[in-house]
Design a protein around this motif. Structure first.
Motif, PDB file in Angstrom:
ATOM      1  N   LEU A  81     -15.383  54.258   7.793  1.00  0.00           N
ATOM      2  CA  LEU A  81     -16.448  54.705   8.686  1.00  0.00           C
ATOM      3  C   LEU A  81     -17.653  55.234   7.918  1.00  0.00           C
ATOM      4  N   LYS A  82     -18.805  55.014   8.509  1.00  0.00           N
ATOM      5  CA  LYS A  82     -20.085  55.403   7.925  1.00  0.00           C
ATOM      6  C   LYS A  82     -20.815  56.340   8.889  1.00  0.00           C
ATOM      7  N   PRO A  83     -21.725  57.146   8.390  1.00  0.00           N
ATOM      8  CA  PRO A  83     -22.497  58.015   9.296  1.00  0.00           C
ATOM      9  C   PRO A  83     -23.205  57.234  10.392  1.00  0.00           C
ATOM     10  N   GLU A  84     -23.624  56.017  10.119  1.00  0.00           N
ATOM     11  CA  GLU A  84     -24.315  55.219  11.132  1.00  0.00           C
ATOM     12  C   GLU A  84     -23.388  54.715  12.226  1.00  0.00           C
ATOM     13  N   ASP A  85     -22.099  54.935  12.086  1.00  0.00           N
ATOM     14  CA  ASP A  85     -21.150  54.619  13.152  1.00  0.00           C
ATOM     15  C   ASP A  85     -21.084  55.737  14.196  1.00  0.00           C
ATOM     16  N   THR A  86     -21.735  56.848  13.925  1.00  0.00           N
ATOM     17  CA  THR A  86     -21.736  57.969  14.870  1.00  0.00           C
ATOM     18  C   THR A  86     -22.382  57.569  16.183  1.00  0.00           C
ATOM     19  N   ALA A  87     -21.641  57.765  17.267  1.00  0.00           N
ATOM     20  CA  ALA A  87     -22.110  57.358  18.598  1.00  0.00           C
ATOM     21  C   ALA A  87     -21.050  57.727  19.635  1.00  0.00           C
ATOM     22  N   VAL A  88     -21.428  57.584  20.888  1.00  0.00           N
ATOM     23  CA  VAL A  88     -20.444  57.604  21.967  1.00  0.00           C
ATOM     24  C   VAL A  88     -19.952  56.167  22.138  1.00  0.00           C
ATOM     25  N   TYR A  89     -18.645  56.014  22.121  1.00  0.00           N
ATOM     26  CA  TYR A  89     -18.039  54.688  22.235  1.00  0.00           C
ATOM     27  C   TYR A  89     -17.489  54.488  23.644  1.00  0.00           C
ATOM     28  N   TYR A  90     -17.798  53.326  24.204  1.00  0.00           N
ATOM     29  CA  TYR A  90     -17.388  52.992  25.563  1.00  0.00           C
ATOM     30  C   TYR A  90     -16.543  51.726  25.568  1.00  0.00           C
ATOM     31  N   CYS A  91     -15.523  51.713  26.399  1.00  0.00           N
ATOM     32  CA  CYS A  91     -14.837  50.456  26.652  1.00  0.00           C
ATOM     33  C   CYS A  91     -15.338  49.900  27.973  1.00  0.00           C
ATOM     34  N   ALA A  92     -15.277  48.594  28.100  1.00  0.00           N
ATOM     35  CA  ALA A  92     -15.813  47.920  29.274  1.00  0.00           C
ATOM     36  C   ALA A  92     -14.945  46.723  29.616  1.00  0.00           C
ATOM     37  N   ALA A  93     -14.992  46.354  30.910  1.00  0.00           N
ATOM     38  CA  ALA A  93     -14.171  45.254  31.398  1.00  0.00           C
ATOM     39  C   ALA A  93     -14.968  44.388  32.357  1.00  0.00           C
ATOM     40  N   VAL A  94     -14.654  43.104  32.348  1.00  0.00           N
ATOM     41  CA  VAL A  94     -15.268  42.173  33.295  1.00  0.00           C
ATOM     42  C   VAL A  94     -14.224  41.128  33.662  1.00  0.00           C
ATOM     43  N   PRO A  95     -14.090  40.806  34.965  1.00  0.00           N
ATOM     44  CA  PRO A  95     -13.143  39.754  35.346  1.00  0.00           C
ATOM     45  C   PRO A  95     -13.535  38.434  34.690  1.00  0.00           C
ATOM     46  N   ALA A  96     -12.561  37.703  34.217  1.00  0.00           N
ATOM     47  CA  ALA A  96     -12.842  36.443  33.533  1.00  0.00           C
ATOM     48  C   ALA A  96     -11.872  35.375  33.995  1.00  0.00           C
ATOM     49  N   ILE A  97     -12.410  34.238  34.399  1.00  0.00           N
ATOM     50  CA  ILE A  97     -11.562  33.103  34.763  1.00  0.00           C
ATOM     51  C   ILE A  97     -11.005  32.461  33.497  1.00  0.00           C
ATOM     52  N   SER A  98     -11.862  32.315  32.509  1.00  0.00           N
ATOM     53  CA  SER A  98     -11.431  31.706  31.254  1.00  0.00           C
ATOM     54  C   SER A  98     -10.576  32.685  30.453  1.00  0.00           C
ATOM     55  N   THR A  99      -9.548  32.158  29.824  1.00  0.00           N
ATOM     56  CA  THR A  99      -8.690  32.995  28.976  1.00  0.00           C
ATOM     57  C   THR A  99      -9.265  33.167  27.585  1.00  0.00           C
ATOM     58  N   THR A 100     -10.320  32.442  27.277  1.00  0.00           N
ATOM     59  CA  THR A 100     -10.849  32.442  25.914  1.00  0.00           C
ATOM     60  C   THR A 100     -12.221  33.100  25.765  1.00  0.00           C
ATOM     61  N   VAL A 101     -12.882  33.381  26.866  1.00  0.00           N
ATOM     62  CA  VAL A 101     -14.255  33.878  26.774  1.00  0.00           C
ATOM     63  C   VAL A 101     -14.305  35.311  26.259  1.00  0.00           C
ATOM     64  N   VAL A 102     -15.322  35.587  25.451  1.00  0.00           N
ATOM     65  CA  VAL A 102     -15.641  36.952  25.051  1.00  0.00           C
ATOM     66  C   VAL A 102     -17.106  37.196  25.399  1.00  0.00           C
ATOM     67  N   HIS A 103     -17.439  38.417  25.751  1.00  0.00           N
ATOM     68  CA  HIS A 103     -18.807  38.746  26.149  1.00  0.00           C
ATOM     69  C   HIS A 103     -19.367  39.830  25.244  1.00  0.00           C
ATOM     70  N   ILE A 104     -20.610  39.647  24.813  1.00  0.00           N
ATOM     71  CA  ILE A 104     -21.234  40.628  23.913  1.00  0.00           C
ATOM     72  C   ILE A 104     -22.422  41.333  24.556  1.00  0.00           C
ATOM     73  N   VAL A 105     -22.811  40.914  25.760  1.00  0.00           N
ATOM     74  CA  VAL A 105     -23.968  41.514  26.427  1.00  0.00           C
ATOM     75  C   VAL A 105     -23.474  42.583  27.385  1.00  0.00           C
ATOM     76  N   PRO A 106     -23.956  43.813  27.251  1.00  0.00           N
ATOM     77  CA  PRO A 106     -23.416  44.897  28.083  1.00  0.00           C
ATOM     78  C   PRO A 106     -23.630  44.701  29.580  1.00  0.00           C
ATOM     79  N   THR A 107     -24.707  44.042  29.970  1.00  0.00           N
ATOM     80  CA  THR A 107     -24.983  43.872  31.395  1.00  0.00           C
ATOM     81  C   THR A 107     -23.995  42.937  32.082  1.00  0.00           C
TER      82      THR A 107
END
Length: 127
Positions: free
Chosen positions: A86-112
Motif C-alpha cells: 500500500l501507498k499513501p496515494e491509496d488513501t481513500a474511502v473504499y466502496y463496493c458496488a453491484a449491478v445485475p448482469a445477464i452475462s457471466t463474463t462481463v465486468v464494469h469499470i464505470v461507476p454510473t
C-alpha cells in the motif's frame, strides 16, 4: 435488490496490507457483477477493480494492478479486496458496488453503471 456492507478498512503504514470485505444480503448474489471503487477527499470516485458474476473474470485499474486482488465467494455472498504494498496515494474511502448482469463474463469499470453501493470503509496509508 441487494444490500452491501463493507468492512476491513483502517490505518496502515506504507508497504503494508489490508483486506477489505463486502457482505451482500439476498439470495441472488451470483447474479451480480461486482466492483470496488474509491474516493479520496476532493477527488472523484475512481474505479479500482471489478469481477464478473461467476467465471472469475477480473479487471484492475493500472494504479493497483499487481498489488490488489479482487475475489468473490458466491456461496458466502461475499467479495474481498486484498491490498498489498500500500501507498499513501491509496488513501481513500473504499466502496463496493453491484449491478445485475445477464452475462457471466462481463465486468464494469464505470461507476454510473452500478445500481447498488455500500456505505464505504476508510483506508488510510501513512508515509
Amino acid at each position: 435488490q441487494v444490500q452491501l456492507v463493507e468492512s476491513g478498512g483502517g490505518l496502515v503504514q506504507t508497504g503494508g496490507s489490508l483486506r477489505l470485505s463486502c457482505a451482500a444480503s439476498g439470495r441472488t448474489f451470483s447474479r451480480y457483477a461486482m466492483g470496488w471503487f474509491r474516493q479520496a477527499p476532493g477527488k472523484e470516485r475512481e474505479f479500482v477493480a471489478a469481477i464478473s458474476r461467476s467465471d472469475g473474470r477480473t479487471y484492475y485499474a493500472d494504479s493497483v494492478k499487481g498489488r490488489f486482488t479482487i475475489s468473490r465467494d458466491n456461496a458466502k455472498n461475499t467479495m474481498e479486496l486484498q491490498m498489498s504494498s500500500l501507498k499513501p496515494e491509496d488513501t481513500a474511502v473504499y466502496y463496493c458496488a453491484a449491478v445485475p448482469a445477464i452475462s457471466t463474463t462481463v465486468v464494469h469499470i464505470v461507476p454510473t453503471v452500478y445500481d447498488y453501493w455500500g456505505q464505504g470503509t476508510q483506508v488510510t496509508v501513512s508515509s
